[in-house]
Design a protein around this motif. Structure first.
Motif, PDB file in Angstrom:
ATOM      1  N   LEU A 144     -25.293  61.996  93.144  1.00 23.61           N
ATOM      2  CA  LEU A 144     -25.467  61.672  94.568  1.00 23.61           C
ATOM      3  C   LEU A 144     -25.433  60.168  94.808  1.00 23.61           C
ATOM      4  O   LEU A 144     -24.855  59.702  95.802  1.00 23.61           O
ATOM      5  CB  LEU A 144     -26.778  62.253  95.079  1.00 23.61           C
ATOM      6  N   CYS A 145     -26.036  59.406  93.916  1.00 21.37           N
ATOM      7  CA  CYS A 145     -25.991  57.946  94.038  1.00 21.37           C
ATOM      8  C   CYS A 145     -24.554  57.437  93.964  1.00 21.37           C
ATOM      9  O   CYS A 145     -24.132  56.603  94.770  1.00 21.37           O
ATOM     10  CB  CYS A 145     -26.833  57.287  92.955  1.00 21.37           C
ATOM     11  N   CYS A 146     -23.798  57.947  93.003  1.00 23.72           N
ATOM     12  CA  CYS A 146     -22.404  57.522  92.845  1.00 23.72           C
ATOM     13  C   CYS A 146     -21.560  57.943  94.040  1.00 23.72           C
ATOM     14  O   CYS A 146     -20.751  57.163  94.559  1.00 23.72           O
ATOM     15  CB  CYS A 146     -21.813  58.092  91.561  1.00 23.72           C
ATOM     16  N   ALA A 147     -21.746  59.178  94.485  1.00 23.10           N
ATOM     17  CA  ALA A 147     -20.979  59.670  95.635  1.00 23.10           C
ATOM     18  C   ALA A 147     -21.330  58.895  96.898  1.00 23.10           C
ATOM     19  O   ALA A 147     -20.443  58.515  97.683  1.00 23.10           O
ATOM     20  CB  ALA A 147     -21.238  61.160  95.831  1.00 23.10           C
ATOM     21  N   GLY A 148     -22.612  58.629  97.112  1.00 21.24           N
ATOM     22  CA  GLY A 148     -23.025  57.856  98.283  1.00 21.24           C
ATOM     23  C   GLY A 148     -22.481  56.442  98.246  1.00 21.24           C
ATOM     24  O   GLY A 148     -22.039  55.910  99.267  1.00 21.24           O
ATOM     25  N   ALA A 149     -22.488  55.834  97.072  1.00 21.87           N
ATOM     26  CA  ALA A 149     -21.953  54.475  96.938  1.00 21.87           C
ATOM     27  C   ALA A 149     -20.449  54.464  97.173  1.00 21.87           C
ATOM     28  O   ALA A 149     -19.933  53.573  97.852  1.00 21.87           O
ATOM     29  CB  ALA A 149     -22.279  53.923  95.557  1.00 21.87           C
ATOM     30  N   ALA A 150     -19.745  55.449  96.633  1.00 27.91           N
ATOM     31  CA  ALA A 150     -18.297  55.516  96.841  1.00 27.91           C
ATOM     32  C   ALA A 150     -17.978  55.707  98.320  1.00 27.91           C
ATOM     33  O   ALA A 150     -17.068  55.058  98.863  1.00 27.91           O
ATOM     34  CB  ALA A 150     -17.705  56.651  96.013  1.00 27.91           C
ATOM     35  N   LEU A 151     -18.726  56.581  98.980  1.00 30.37           N
ATOM     36  CA  LEU A 151     -18.511  56.799 100.416  1.00 30.37           C
ATOM     37  C   LEU A 151     -18.812  55.530 101.200  1.00 30.37           C
ATOM     38  O   LEU A 151     -18.059  55.154 102.107  1.00 30.37           O
ATOM     39  CB  LEU A 151     -19.400  57.951 100.896  1.00 30.37           C
ATOM     40  N   LEU A 208     -18.594  52.461 100.133  1.00 25.54           N
ATOM     41  CA  LEU A 208     -17.513  51.492  99.890  1.00 25.54           C
ATOM     42  C   LEU A 208     -16.266  51.839 100.687  1.00 25.54           C
ATOM     43  O   LEU A 208     -15.586  50.958 101.232  1.00 25.54           O
ATOM     44  CB  LEU A 208     -17.196  51.422  98.395  1.00 25.54           C
ATOM     45  N   LEU A 209     -15.960  53.133 100.767  1.00 24.70           N
ATOM     46  CA  LEU A 209     -14.790  53.560 101.544  1.00 24.70           C
ATOM     47  C   LEU A 209     -14.962  53.285 103.033  1.00 24.70           C
ATOM     48  O   LEU A 209     -13.984  52.995 103.733  1.00 24.70           O
ATOM     49  CB  LEU A 209     -14.514  55.041 101.322  1.00 24.70           C
ATOM     50  N   LEU A 210     -16.181  53.382 103.520  1.00 24.30           N
ATOM     51  CA  LEU A 210     -16.446  53.160 104.949  1.00 24.30           C
ATOM     52  C   LEU A 210     -16.708  51.701 105.277  1.00 24.30           C
ATOM     53  O   LEU A 210     -16.994  51.358 106.417  1.00 24.30           O
ATOM     54  CB  LEU A 210     -17.628  54.024 105.401  1.00 24.30           C
ATOM     55  N   GLY A 211     -16.635  50.837 104.265  1.00 24.44           N
ATOM     56  CA  GLY A 211     -16.756  49.400 104.490  1.00 24.44           C
ATOM     57  C   GLY A 211     -18.173  48.883 104.536  1.00 24.44           C
ATOM     58  O   GLY A 211     -18.446  47.890 105.205  1.00 24.44           O
ATOM     59  N   ALA A 212     -19.084  49.527 103.852  1.00 23.82           N
ATOM     60  CA  ALA A 212     -20.478  49.083 103.860  1.00 23.82           C
ATOM     61  C   ALA A 212     -20.672  47.791 103.075  1.00 23.82           C
ATOM     62  O   ALA A 212     -21.711  47.154 103.182  1.00 23.82           O
ATOM     63  CB  ALA A 212     -21.382  50.173 103.297  1.00 23.82           C
ATOM     64  N   GLY A 213     -19.718  47.402 102.287  1.00 19.57           N
ATOM     65  CA  GLY A 213     -19.785  46.123 101.594  1.00 19.57           C
ATOM     66  C   GLY A 213     -20.338  46.203 100.190  1.00 19.57           C
ATOM     67  O   GLY A 213     -20.525  47.278  99.610  1.00 19.57           O
ATOM     68  N   GLY A 214     -20.624  45.041  99.661  1.00 24.46           N
ATOM     69  CA  GLY A 214     -21.038  44.908  98.269  1.00 24.46           C
ATOM     70  C   GLY A 214     -22.407  45.478  97.962  1.00 24.46           C
ATOM     71  O   GLY A 214     -22.757  45.638  96.801  1.00 24.46           O
ATOM     72  N   LEU A 236     -25.968  50.413  94.153  1.00 25.14           N
ATOM     73  CA  LEU A 236     -26.212  51.851  94.136  1.00 25.14           C
ATOM     74  C   LEU A 236     -25.252  52.542  93.172  1.00 25.14           C
ATOM     75  O   LEU A 236     -25.656  53.451  92.435  1.00 25.14           O
ATOM     76  CB  LEU A 236     -26.060  52.437  95.545  1.00 25.14           C
ATOM     77  N   LEU A 237     -24.006  52.111  93.145  1.00 27.74           N
ATOM     78  CA  LEU A 237     -23.033  52.681  92.212  1.00 27.74           C
ATOM     79  C   LEU A 237     -23.449  52.404  90.767  1.00 27.74           C
ATOM     80  O   LEU A 237     -23.414  53.299  89.920  1.00 27.74           O
ATOM     81  CB  LEU A 237     -21.641  52.113  92.475  1.00 27.74           C
ATOM     82  N   ALA A 238     -23.872  51.177  90.497  1.00 29.85           N
ATOM     83  CA  ALA A 238     -24.313  50.832  89.142  1.00 29.85           C
ATOM     84  C   ALA A 238     -25.537  51.647  88.747  1.00 29.85           C
ATOM     85  O   ALA A 238     -25.626  52.139  87.619  1.00 29.85           O
ATOM     86  CB  ALA A 238     -24.625  49.337  89.055  1.00 29.85           C
ATOM     87  N   PHE A 239     -26.466  51.848  89.672  1.00 29.39           N
ATOM     88  CA  PHE A 239     -27.650  52.648  89.407  1.00 29.39           C
ATOM     89  C   PHE A 239     -27.268  54.089  89.098  1.00 29.39           C
ATOM     90  O   PHE A 239     -27.750  54.684  88.137  1.00 29.39           O
ATOM     91  CB  PHE A 239     -28.605  52.580  90.608  1.00 29.39           C
TER      92      PHE A 239
END
Length: 94
Positions: A12-19, A21-27, A32-35
């Protein structure tokens, strides 16, 4: 059960981070992706629980007085201890 829950949390952390990033939430999503990747990697590549031995481990190991019943297999196990490394091994009691 716990392992599946931890894997789901990492996913869920990876999916949320990917989403994000795709929506432009920034760095901010990179943390969250690393976590999420850390959780997934740690869980998938963790050292698996020891296997029960059928014979004493060898030189340098001392048998303790501990004997218990393995909850998963129901067999009686003796505990062996290596005073140099601090490791413990579990040997089937015959």
């Amino acid at each position: 059960m716990l392992r599946a829950t931890v894997l789901a949390l990492g996913g869920l952390c990876c999916a949320g981070a990917a989403l994000g990033l795709l929506l432009g939430a920034g760095g901010g999503m990179l943390g969250l992706l690393a976590f999420g990747l850390l959780i997934l990697g740690g869980t998938l590549f963790e050292r698996r629980y020891h296997r029960n031995l059928t014979a004493p481990p060898g030189p340098g190991w001392e048998r303790t007085q501990e004997v218990f019943q393995d909850p998963s297999s129901g067999e009686l196990l003796e505990v062996w201890y290596n005073p140099i490394t601090g490791q413990r091994r579990y040997v089937s009691r015959k």
